[in-house]
Design an enzyme around this catalytic site. Structure first.
Site, PDB file in Angstrom:
ATOM      1  N   LYS A 258       0.862  -1.186   0.000  1.00 22.72           N
ATOM      2  CA  LYS A 258       0.000   0.000   0.000  1.00 22.72           C
ATOM      3  C   LYS A 258       0.896   1.232   0.000  1.00 22.72           C
ATOM      4  O   LYS A 258       1.683   1.441   0.912  1.00 22.72           O
ATOM      5  CB  LYS A 258      -0.898   0.012   1.242  1.00 22.72           C
ATOM      6  N   ASP A 263      -2.421  10.308   3.492  1.00 21.17           N
ATOM      7  CA  ASP A 263      -3.814   9.939   3.715  1.00 21.17           C
ATOM      8  C   ASP A 263      -4.507  11.030   4.540  1.00 21.17           C
ATOM      9  O   ASP A 263      -4.441  11.038   5.764  1.00 21.17           O
ATOM     10  CB  ASP A 263      -3.889   8.584   4.433  1.00 21.17           C
ATOM     11  N   LYS A 270      -9.799  13.266   7.978  1.00 21.70           N
ATOM     12  CA  LYS A 270      -9.312  12.896   9.303  1.00 21.70           C
ATOM     13  C   LYS A 270      -9.214  14.123  10.195  1.00 21.70           C
ATOM     14  O   LYS A 270      -9.138  15.255   9.719  1.00 21.70           O
ATOM     15  CB  LYS A 270      -7.903  12.280   9.173  1.00 21.70           C
ATOM     16  N   ASP A 340     -12.041   7.270   3.764  1.00 20.52           N
ATOM     17  CA  ASP A 340     -10.820   7.051   4.538  1.00 20.52           C
ATOM     18  C   ASP A 340     -10.423   5.570   4.568  1.00 20.52           C
ATOM     19  O   ASP A 340      -9.340   5.233   5.041  1.00 20.52           O
ATOM     20  CB  ASP A 340     -11.013   7.588   5.963  1.00 20.52           C
ATOM     21  N   GLU A 342      -9.330   3.841   2.176  1.00 23.62           N
ATOM     22  CA  GLU A 342      -8.820   3.885   0.801  1.00 23.62           C
ATOM     23  C   GLU A 342      -7.781   2.821   0.521  1.00 23.62           C
ATOM     24  O   GLU A 342      -7.595   2.411  -0.622  1.00 23.62           O
ATOM     25  CB  GLU A 342      -8.232   5.278   0.525  1.00 23.62           C
ATOM     26  N   ARG A 344      -7.555  -0.347   1.172  1.00 26.29           N
ATOM     27  CA  ARG A 344      -8.051  -1.627   0.639  1.00 26.29           C
ATOM     28  C   ARG A 344      -8.464  -1.496  -0.820  1.00 26.29           C
ATOM     29  O   ARG A 344      -8.392  -2.465  -1.573  1.00 26.29           O
ATOM     30  CB  ARG A 344      -9.196  -2.137   1.533  1.00 26.29           C
TER      31      ARG A 344
HETATM   32  N1  BES Z   1      -4.012   4.663   6.887  1.00 19.99           N
HETATM   33  C1  BES Z   1      -5.151   4.474   7.692  1.00 19.99           C
HETATM   34  C2  BES Z   1      -4.926   3.499   8.824  1.00 19.99           C
HETATM   35  C3  BES Z   1      -3.987   3.868   9.920  1.00 19.99           C
HETATM   36  C4  BES Z   1      -4.284   4.905  10.781  1.00 19.99           C
HETATM   37  C5  BES Z   1      -2.857   3.127  10.127  1.00 19.99           C
HETATM   38  C6  BES Z   1      -3.445   5.204  11.808  1.00 19.99           C
HETATM   39  C7  BES Z   1      -2.006   3.416  11.144  1.00 19.99           C
HETATM   40  C8  BES Z   1      -2.298   4.465  11.986  1.00 19.99           C
HETATM   41  C9  BES Z   1      -6.313   3.924   6.862  1.00 19.99           C
HETATM   42  O1  BES Z   1      -6.381   4.359   5.559  1.00 19.99           O
HETATM   43  C10 BES Z   1      -7.581   4.350   7.530  1.00 19.99           C
HETATM   44  O2  BES Z   1      -7.825   5.511   7.578  1.00 19.99           O
HETATM   45  N2  BES Z   1      -8.338   3.392   8.040  1.00 19.99           N
HETATM   46  C11 BES Z   1      -9.553   3.645   8.719  1.00 19.99           C
HETATM   47  C12 BES Z   1     -10.596   2.677   8.189  1.00 19.99           C
HETATM   48  C13 BES Z   1     -11.984   3.006   8.598  1.00 19.99           C
HETATM   49  C14 BES Z   1     -12.441   4.289   7.933  1.00 19.99           C
HETATM   50  C15 BES Z   1     -12.892   1.856   8.200  1.00 19.99           C
HETATM   51  C16 BES Z   1      -9.302   3.413  10.207  1.00 19.99           C
HETATM   52  O3  BES Z   1      -8.543   2.505  10.557  1.00 19.99           O
HETATM   53  O4  BES Z   1      -9.853   4.159  10.995  1.00 19.99           O
HETATM   54 ZN    ZN Z   2      -4.626   4.927   4.727  1.00 18.78          ZN
HETATM   55 MN    MN Z   3      -7.455   6.180   5.373  1.00 20.04          MN
END
Ligand code: BES
Ligand code: ZN
Ligand code: MN
Length: 496
Positions: A258, A263, A270, A340, A342, A344
């Site tokens: 990835k 992000d 966020k 968010d 994204e 996957r």
């Molecule tokens: N890149 C983030 C995940 C992340 C956040 C990894 C903080 C490490 C530290 C990912 O893209 C994300 O935002 N995931 C969301 C998914 C949710 C919206 C279903 C998450 O984990 O909150």
């Molecule tokens: Zn992300």
């Molecule tokens: Mn994200």
């Protein structure tokens, strides 16, 4: 950092780093008689026993010797050995040593080249700095470490030692590349920059390089990654590197990463604190590219594929929206319930590209969920894998390399949370439970029948462990490099 091997059991430098087995007096033999006596007194006075984590700096005139404790040989693991060396290396460097001799200990019962390799890797990892943007601070000196074997080696043994530190050097190069890519600000390390770095790596390795970017992604049917990245100033891209070629009895390993270079969350933006570290959201791509560099430099005769899904998840009038329905390259459609989630989407298309190479094993690395960080913290990566042999191999390598993993379940009943009324799946369940698992289950739909492992990684170190300075961690590079070697050996075994 340069690491070399001394061809005799002789240490001549003013600065010495000596790992010490608990209660072992032999280690002091390298000191001239009168100093050894003095050292014994200090050691007794300061109660230095060689316990893990214990260090002692001995100073005699302009000479400094740092003892770092290893504990009992029977209990010592490779990562603990490396941690002791890393810690000692940093303390001795702090004390002003730019050039030091590292005295490999006798009495561990380990193969000397293997020990040299661990030591070389440890000092390279601990000595990493990222200072290119600091104009006020003094530049860190170029450090030199000379490994001194416990006994004068034969010519053949010297050769093996040099080979061992060369191998460690390739892995260290891969880790440095991964860390640099993560540490550069997103303004610099955008999708085009990472792709250019990948091109450079491919060229140096004599590997094939392919890139599909921008509108071409759409034309080729990679709508998911295109949607995620289209609002970014720099166009999204899929990059594929191929080392070696498909051959009978040679395994094809695909590493997929990835690479969300920043992000923001997209329109589902966020919070400030949630966004602060999101330049590291390309950590998965950085790790697999670093691993590719290491494996190719070691000339591991495997067929290796590396696919990077590069995109910036930005906010803009062109940004993809909640409610959009995306057709992935695989063919499955996805209802976007949260922009968010994204990673996957990017990975779904990256995995589709990886499948073109018909890999026998596919491993993806992704900074995929905050839920995995909550569950396992920064130092342990989540491993999702239903293929027993692959899971066992990766777990064992996690322990021996120090790139630690812990298994989490691909809990099939939770697939219900990914149901959509208007498409085949949603990208983000609404329930807010089992976030790491549902993300992994989403990916599973794109994994096909290949032996597949998904690694949810944090990608960033808080600086607590000596081998992992604060910043991009590079954890996963060693794991992949060793896995490639093992896969090759296992395949040779099976095919006779
Ligand atoms: N890149 C983030 C995940 C992340 C956040 C990894 C903080 C490490 C530290 C990912 O893209 C994300 O935002 N995931 C969301 C998914 C949710 C919206 C279903 C998450 O984990 O909150
Ligand atoms: Zn992300
Ligand atoms: Mn994200």
């Amino acid at each position: 950092m340069t690491v070399t091997v001394e061809s005799a059991r002789a240490s001549t430098r003013k600065h010495q780093l000596a790992p010490v087995i608990r209660g072992d007096q032999e280690t002091l033999q390298f000191l001239p008689g009168e100093l050894a006596g003095q050292a014994r007194k200090t050691i007794a006075l300061r109660k230095f026993e060689g316990r893990p984590g214990q260090t002692l700096l001995l100073a005699f005139g302009d000479r400094q010797c740092l003892l770092t404790g290893l504990g009992d040989p029977g209990e010592l693991t490779f990562p603990q050995f490396q941690e002791a060396i890393g810690k000692g290396f940093l303390q001795l460097s702090e004390a002003g040593a730019d050039k030091m001799d590292l005295l490999l200990p006798a009495g561990l019962g380990w193969e000397i080249p293997a020990m040299a390799r661990l030591a070389a890797e440890a000092v390279s990892m601990a000595g990493y700095t990222f200072t290119g943007y600091r104009t006020l601070a003094e530049k860190p000196p170029r450090r030199e470490v000379r490994l001194v074997p416990p006994e004068t080696p034969s010519a053949k043994e010297t050769k093996a030692l040099n080979r061992a530190i060369a191998l460690a050097g390739f892995v260290a190069d891969g880790i440095r590349l991964a860390r640099d890519l993560i540490n550069h600000p997103a303004e610099v390390a955008h999708p085009g920059y990472v792709a250019a770095e990948a091109r450079r790596v491919a060229k140096a390795a004599g590997a094939k390089f392919r890139e599909i970017g921008g509108e071409a992604l759409k034309r080729a049917g990679f709508h998911a990654i295109h949607a995620v990245g289209r609002a970014g100033e720099h166009a999204p891209r899929l990059v594929a590197l191929e080392y070696g070629r498909r051959r009978k009895n040679v395994p094809t390993l695909a590493l997929v990463g990835k690479g969300v270079t920043f992000d923001s969350g997209g329109l589902d933006i966020k919070s400030a604190s949630g966004m602060a570290l999101m330049k590291k959201d390309m950590g998965g791509a950085a790790i697999v590219l670093g691993a590719f560099l290491a494996i190719a430099a070691q000339k591991t005769p495997i067929h290796l594929i590396c696919v990077l899904g590069l995109a910036e998840n930005a906010v803009d009038s062109r940004a993809y929206r909640p409610g959009d329905i995306l057709r992935t390259k695989h063919g499955l459609t996805v209802e976007v319930t949260n922009t968010d989630a994204e990673g996957r989407l990017v990975l779904a298309d990256a995995m589709a590209l990886a499948h073109r190479y018909k890999p026998g094993v596919m491993i993806d690395f992704a900074t995929l969920t905050g839920a995995c960080r909550v569950a396992l913290g920064r130092e342990v990566m989540g491993l999702f894998c239903d293929h027993v042999q692959l899971r066992d191999s990766l777990m064992a390598l996690g322990e021996s390399t120090g790139d630690h993993l812990w298994p989490l379940p691909l809990w099939a009943p939770y697939q219900r949370m990914l149901k959509s009324e208007v498409a085949d799946m949603v990208n983000a369940p609404s329930e807010g439970v089992a976030g790491a698992i549902t993300a992994a289950l989403f990916l599973k739909a794109f994994a096909g029948d290949v032996a597949w492992a998904h690694i949810d990684c944090y990608g960033w170190s808080d600086g607590h462990a000596s081998l992992f300075p604060k910043g991009g961690s590079g954890a996963g590079v060693r794991l992949c490099a060793q896995y490639a070697t093992q896969l090759l050996e296992d395949t040779a075994h099976v095919s006779g």
